[in-house]
Design a protein around this motif. Sequence first.
Motif, short mmCIF file in Angstrom:
data_model
loop_
_atom_site.label_atom_id
_atom_site.label_comp_id
_atom_site.label_asym_id
_atom_site.label_seq_id
_atom_site.Cartn_x
_atom_site.Cartn_y
_atom_site.Cartn_z
N LEU A 61 63.50 -11.54 173.78
CA LEU A 61 64.72 -10.72 173.11
C LEU A 61 64.61 -10.08 171.94
N THR B 208 68.30 -10.91 166.11
CA THR B 208 69.68 -10.72 164.93
C THR B 208 70.21 -12.52 164.86
N ALA B 209 70.35 -13.49 165.80
CA ALA B 209 70.46 -14.22 165.06
C ALA B 209 69.14 -15.27 164.92
N LEU C 30 64.35 -19.22 168.58
CA LEU C 30 65.88 -19.29 169.16
C LEU C 30 65.06 -19.47 171.04
N GLU D 206 65.96 -8.51 170.24
CA GLU D 206 67.00 -8.42 169.34
C GLU D 206 67.25 -9.54 168.26
N VAL E 217 61.62 -18.77 162.54
CA VAL E 217 62.44 -19.88 163.24
C VAL E 217 61.98 -19.33 164.82
#
Lengths: 162, 162
Positions: free
Chosen positions: A113, A117-118, A135, A115, A133
């Motif tokens: 993914l 963004t998180a 995720l 993006e 990070v």
Amino acid sequence: MTPMTPTFHDRAEDLVQRTGARVTRQRVEVLAVLLAARRALSHHEIEGRVNRGAGMDRVTVYRVLEWLTSHHLAHKIAGDDRVWRFNAAGDEPERTHAHAHFKCNDCGEVICLDEATAARSVPLPSGFHPQEVELTVKGLCAGCAPAAAAQRRSRAHAQHRH
Amino acid sequence: MTPMTPTFHDRAEDLVQRTGARVTRQRVEVLAVLLAARRALSHHEIEGRVNRGAGMDRVTVYRVLEWLTSHHLAHKIAGDDRVWRFNAAGDEPERTHAHAHFKCNDCGEVICLDEATAARSVPLPSGFHPQEVELTVKGLCAGCAPAAAAQRRSRAHAQHRH
DNA sequence: GTTTTCGCGCAACTCTGTTGCATTAGAACT
DNA sequence: AGTTCTAATGCAACAGAGTTGCGCGAAAAC
């Protein structure tokens, strides 16, 4: 009679050449496989796809993958099944620090993914320094979601063992 | 002469008993170790801590950990070193679906960031159904951050191999 | 106290990934 | 094109994490 779409093979060759290191059949082929895949591949899958063409040693595949990641042509993802999965790195060699992945709980497929963004600003205890990070969202992919729902339905009717 | 603080041992025994299954020394001891730890432990670490008391087989530790996780008394985390780490599950058996962890890149320690504030609403491709979110922040823990900085400094002076 | 059965210990195995070393083949240079 | 130099490959053997099969021992049910 070429085993791989020329485009991926050529792009791979070009990318390997740009590193300045040796352009070997093995590096090009593995990278071409990764470029062709739309999802992260395990070592096993890569070895299988690559060996349809010529032959390639298990260890070589490992070493090529290691080389590719260290040269930022691929990146690896730790799955929860103790297996590394590999993606061709995006064309942006910078953003190696905030991957986000989706792992399908049914078919095991892992996709990127991009993006990411998180994942920004996770509250940490004091004294802790964040560097990367990672995720991972797990769930059902578009292919498996309907199948899983159907399976649940039929299981509700007659529940059988095995 | 008890090898474990009575509190953890007793809490562990109680938790195992509540499942209705057999209360064995092995299950209680492993769970007590997890309860006592303030971080996620690898199988290896658990085995070491447990064997200081009586003896316990490698395989038994694996099976007990599997049993504990399947009964929601512990949960396991996939580290990027391909090793499972285990935590005693929180007292809330519900919130099993949004773990957040911190992994120290220096000492390898993994702790639970229970404030899973992050991880909400990651944009997914259409047709994808999220079920769980796993978020891992990597970096330096409070203990290692100063040490790592010092090491970087001294490495700048004389660089040596291994 | 006896019986039943679940869980433990042991041994052997699988699977993913790594290391050492001899050989091969990029590519640089005549 | 042929030579040379050295990085990469292939092979074999190894290492670590986790699994499986099976007989025995000990919880718990009677």
